[in-house]
Design a protein around this motif. Structure first.
Motif: not given
Length: 652
Positions: A442-470
């Motif tokens: 599993m990967l956790a990526i900081d979604g506090n800044a540039w949230t929409e840009d982070v989401w544009s990358w994260a949504k390419r991967h399943p929620a079981s492998r990539v989550i956004m965090v702050r």
């Protein structure tokens, strides 16, 4: 005919006697016994309030009565020990016996509304002495979620949140409760505790009840109040020699047999005999509160009580809770706060980075490798304006961890090239001690800044492998908690909310810094460091310190601070990787689950199986000498045919 005239002198004397007659005493203990009835849903001891079970609260209730001259009463306690019941008795008894205005302050307005609906409303309905005093669903504003007024207008209860300075202004209150005080945060107008205290300044004989489970020192509000008050401890007699003493956690811990937690007990400080749990009722019947700072009793009485005194928790359960938390600083903090009722002394700064670098130089594993016992792999990603930094961490039994690798991807997260490289990093695998290659769980990526840009990358991967965090800086928030509401400017729920999580950054930092000091690789919570990482990695990992900050209103708040010349992205990446592990449930996996994962990932592959890369390497034809290469290119077998040829060779 006789005319009887009233005796004017006698009538005047009677009226004067009525005026001068003192009101009946405000006896919260008697009121509780006559009015409080617990349902089976509320307590395992259903029925009327039983002083024999909770006798240690008698003195606290006496201190809250008008007969005691103290102005402030503080109670520092374990969680789920009955503090809310005490506050309800104080509020309900005051409104029934000595009507006036009461202020009840919670950490936030949301907490206040939830308490009003789930705790207060049933309490008002079911309490004999209160049901007839308050209207339900009144239309004139005398009954709302945050305001309850007596039918005769002689008293009211205002419920507020400490995060709302407006709710703590323009009111004067003779009595108030400051609940969960340790969780109060500075609001936009300054220190909420000072604001709340000032609401009772106009009343010479006001009563302020401060009650909370403690959190972290330095900076814990309820601990600070306890130390400023009379510091009253519960003394009980030894059942063997009669020596009065305080039952302390360190005493139980010293005698604890980890193989037999059911035999948890205390040892008498005088005669050395064992004090067993079956002695508890006998000892509690003779409990005495003794002040260690008696000079403060007239103005501020403070009490401390913990789970060992409560019939709601067995000593065996206390011992088992400790054995489960032992070695993991985040869990130890929860145990010290919620079970022992004391503030946790956190690690304010890390081990010097040079010591970590030198220790890593002697490590048994190199950068990019998984040592024995490393069964899960997570990755933390931190986004900066011109780069994305990442760190890979492996996890094993007993909450041990191993830092595996770290690096930087250039450009902003919105850049297509950056996203492609991050995709490739997510697909990276690492060799372990069994010659298997393990990928990122599993990967956790900081979604506090540039949230929409982070989401544009994260949504390419399943929620079981990539989550956004702050991260959140408060010390009382959960280690990981899904973001409750994340909406756009039109109020529409954003799609990434389902995989967006908050995590307790301050708690995880203190735990990491304490764990970094553990030298024994087999110790619970040990952090493994690989050979090959640069000095800058260790500088970033240890970049922050918890320091006091004086605010504009003079209030001191403890915050994490870094050297402005030193980056700290690798510390953030590590916390994000740990949050990914917490999302996987690594902290609380059962032994059977660990056994299964270990069998899958640390059993060497059989010769018939082999790793695909090994099979492909063995199946590829050896390159011909340069002078024998024909002018026409030779078509090489594809990966599938190479693998099949290799398997055929092995079988035949």
């Amino acid at each position: 005919m006789q005319i009887h005239l009233a005796n004017a002198e006698r009538a005047a004397a009677g009226a004067m006697a009525d005026v001068l007659e003192p009101p009946p005493p405000v006896d919260y203990l008697a009121w509780a016994e006559q009015n409080i009835v617990f349902s089976e849903r509320e307590s395992q001891f259903s029925g009327p309030y039983n002083r024999s079970l909770f006798g240690y609260f008698d003195e606290v209730l006496r201190a809250l009565s008008p007969d005691d001259p103290c102005r402030i009463v503080s109670l520092m306690k374990s969680a789920q020990l009955g503090g809310t019941v005490l506050a309800n008795i104080f509020v309900g008894g005051s409104l029934a016996m000595d009507p006036g205005d009461v202020l009840y302050v919670h950490p936030t307005a949301d907490n206040a509304a939830r308490w009003s609906k789930m705790k207060l409303a049933p309490f008002l309905r079911s309490t004999v002495g209160l049901a007839s005093l308050f209207d339900a669903k009144s239309r004139d504003g005398s009954d709302s979620v945050l305001y309850k007024e007596r039918r005769d207008g002689r008293g009211a209860l205002q419920i507020s949140g400490a995060n709302s300075p407006a709710s703590l202004s323009q009111v004067t209150m003779r009595r108030q409760v400051q609940d969960d005080l340790a969780k109060w945060e500075v609001n936009s107008a300054g220190d909420p505790e000072s604001q709340s205290d000032s609401r009772s300044r106009a009343h010479e004989f006001a009563k302020i009840f401060k009650v909370s489970t403690p959190l972290v020192m330095p900076g814990c509000r309820i601990t600070r109040n306890f130390e400023a008050g009379s510091q009253e401890f519960p003394y009980v007699p030894c059942p063997h020699c009669g020596e009065m003493q305080v039952l302390e956690w360190d005493n139980m811990l010293a005698a604890l047999d980890e193989e037999k937690p059911q035999k948890a007990h205390f040892t008498c400080t005088a005669c050395g005999c064992s004090i067993e749990e079956h002695h508890r009722p006998q000892m509690l019947s003779r409990l005495e509160w003794r002040a260690r700072n008696p000079a403060a009793k007239r103005g501020h009485r403070s009490f401390w009580i913990w789970s060992a005194y409560s019939p709601l928790q067995s000593w065996e359960r206390i011992a088992r809770e400790w054995l489960k938390a032992k070695g993991d600083p985040a869990s130890e903090q929860t145990f010290v706060n919620d079970t022992v009722g004391l503030a946790y002394r956190g690690q304010a700064e890390a081990v010097p980075w040079e010591a970590l670098r030198d220790r890593a130089a002697e490590s048994p594993y190199a950068r990019g490798e998984l040592p024995g016992g490393a069964l899960f792999v997570t990755m933390g990603v931190d986004c900066q304006i011109d780069r994305v930094e990442w760190q890979v961490v492996a996890w094993g039994r007993e909450r041990r961890r191993w830092i595996v690798d770290a690096g930087v991807v250039p450009n902003h997260i919105s850049d297509a090239g950056c996203q492609e490289k991050l995709d490739a990093q997510l697909q990276q695998t690492y060799p372990n001690s069994a010659r298997r290659r393990i990928g990122i769980d599993m990967l956790a990526i900081d979604g506090n800044a540039w949230t929409e840009d982070v989401w544009s990358w994260a949504k390419r991967h399943p929620a079981s492998r990539v989550i956004m965090v702050r991260g959140r800086g408060e010390e009382h928030v959960p280690l990981i908690e899904r973001v409750k509401r994340e909406t756009d400017r039109y109020g529409r729920r954003l799609k990434y909310s389902k995989r967006f999580y908050n995590f307790a950054a301050s708690v995880l930092k203190m735990a990491l810094y304490r764990n970094l000091g553990k030298l024994d690789p087999l110790e619970r919570g040990h952090v493994g460091l690989p050979r090959g990482l640069e000095d800058e990695f260790y500088r970033q990992l240890t970049a922050e310190r918890r320091v006091p900050k004086r605010k504009r209103d003079g209030f001191i708040k403890y915050e994490w601070e870094k050297d402005p010349t030193q980056a700290n992205e690798q510390l953030d990446c590590h916390l994000q990787a740990e949050t990914a592990a917490n999302r996987l449930g690594v902290r609380d996996l059962a032994d059977a689950h660990w056994d299964r994962i270990e069998a899958e990932r640390e059993t060497p592959p059989s010769p018939e199986q082999g790793d695909l890369e090994d099979l492909l390497a063995r199946a590829a034809p050896a390159p011909a000498p340069a002078e024998r290469v024909p002018p026409a290119p030779v078509r090489k077998p594809n990966a599938l045919s190479a693998g099949l040829n290799a398997l055929a060779q092995l079988n035949g």
